[in-house]
Design an enzyme around this catalytic site. Structure first.
Site, PDB file in Angstrom:
ATOM      1  N   HIS A  99       0.838  -1.209   0.000  1.00 39.80           N
ATOM      2  CA  HIS A  99       0.000   0.000   0.000  1.00 39.80           C
ATOM      3  C   HIS A  99       0.872   1.259   0.000  1.00 39.80           C
ATOM      4  CE1 HIS A  99      -3.280  -2.530   2.168  1.00 39.80           C
ATOM      5  NE2 HIS A  99      -3.663  -2.351   0.915  1.00 39.80           N
TER       6      HIS A  99
ATOM      7  N   LYS B 239     -15.541  -8.200   3.860  1.00 34.02           N
ATOM      8  CA  LYS B 239     -14.382  -8.700   4.603  1.00 34.02           C
ATOM      9  C   LYS B 239     -14.595  -8.482   6.094  1.00 34.02           C
ATOM     10  CE  LYS B 239     -10.958  -7.689   1.005  1.00 34.02           C
ATOM     11  NZ  LYS B 239      -9.855  -6.801   0.612  1.00 34.02           N
TER      12      LYS B 239
ATOM     13  N   ARG C  56      -1.148  -6.316  -8.229  1.00 38.10           N
ATOM     14  CA  ARG C  56      -0.041  -7.256  -8.013  1.00 38.10           C
ATOM     15  C   ARG C  56      -0.019  -8.358  -9.050  1.00 38.10           C
ATOM     16  NH1 ARG C  56      -2.236  -8.209  -2.141  1.00 38.10           N
ATOM     17  NH2 ARG C  56      -4.024  -8.121  -3.525  1.00 38.10           N
TER      18      ARG C  56
ATOM     19  N   SER D 284      -3.061  -7.685   2.875  1.00 41.28           N
ATOM     20  CA  SER D 284      -3.534  -7.458   4.247  1.00 41.28           C
ATOM     21  C   SER D 284      -4.077  -8.747   4.841  1.00 41.28           C
ATOM     22  CB  SER D 284      -4.630  -6.385   4.257  1.00 41.28           C
ATOM     23  OG  SER D 284      -4.105  -5.137   3.904  1.00 41.28           O
TER      24      SER D 284
END
Ligand code: PNS
Length: 165
Positions: free
Chosen positions: A19, A43, A96, A133
């Site tokens: 991040h 989430k 990514r 994360s």
């Protein structure tokens, strides 16, 4: 010319080195950057929003990120409403892998349809390609060392709780 304003939205639960890398790159491309903590109902959260804000602010300050960077939270509705309110025409997302492209593309199209807000994908340094994360949450939850994956302020916080942060 209007200032070029962008928003980097995310759960940031917790902020990672990936991040921070995207934030630094985006801060160099825009006149003003809003790093926006958004609640993702899909989430299960580890950290309260207020804690994520503090960790982001501390991490950005300690990393000497250059540029006009504002950290804020948003839970009042559509992300593009926040972007429109602050005059941002661009959302920035870190990519990514192809998995991220597949996840982000429908949101990017919907956000453009909703409010003519474009999404720019930035590639973080490959050294952060495997950091997420959710992985950090899992390792931290099982007592492992997450310092290779998160900014020092986040590592201190996860190691000691609020003490020493
Ligand atoms: O870090 P994350 O969890 O991948 O971030 C996802 C997030 C919070 C950016 C995404 O869920 C989002 O944009 N939420 C805002 C709600 C919204 O505007 N939805 C409609 C368009 S996608």
């Amino acid at each position: 010319m209007d200032p070029r304003i962008a928003v980097v939205p995310g759960s940031f639960d917790p902020p990672t080195l990936g991040h921070l890398d995207v934030i630094r790159r985006a801060a160099g491309l825009f006149d003003q950057l809003h790093v926006l903590v958004v609640h993702n109902p899909g989430k299960e959260a580890m950290l309260p929003i207020a804690e994520r804000l503090r960790l982001l602010e501390r991490s950005i300050a300690e990393a000497d990120v250059e540029g006009d960077v504002i950290v804020a939270a948003w839970s009042m509705g559509l992300l593009v409403d926040y972007a429109t309110d602050v005059g941002a025409k661009v959302l920035v997302k870190g990519i990514r892998s192809q998995v991220d492209v597949a996840y982000e593309t429908p949101m990017a199209i919907v956000n453009r349809d909703l409010a003519h807000v474009e999404t720019v994908f930035l590639l973080p340094d490959p050294s952060h390609a495997l950091v997420s994360s959710s992985l950090v949450r899992q390792v931290a939850g099982l007592g492992g060392d997450v310092s290779p994956y998160v900014p020092p302020a986040v590592a201190r916080f996860l190691d000691t709780g609020a003490r020493g942060f």
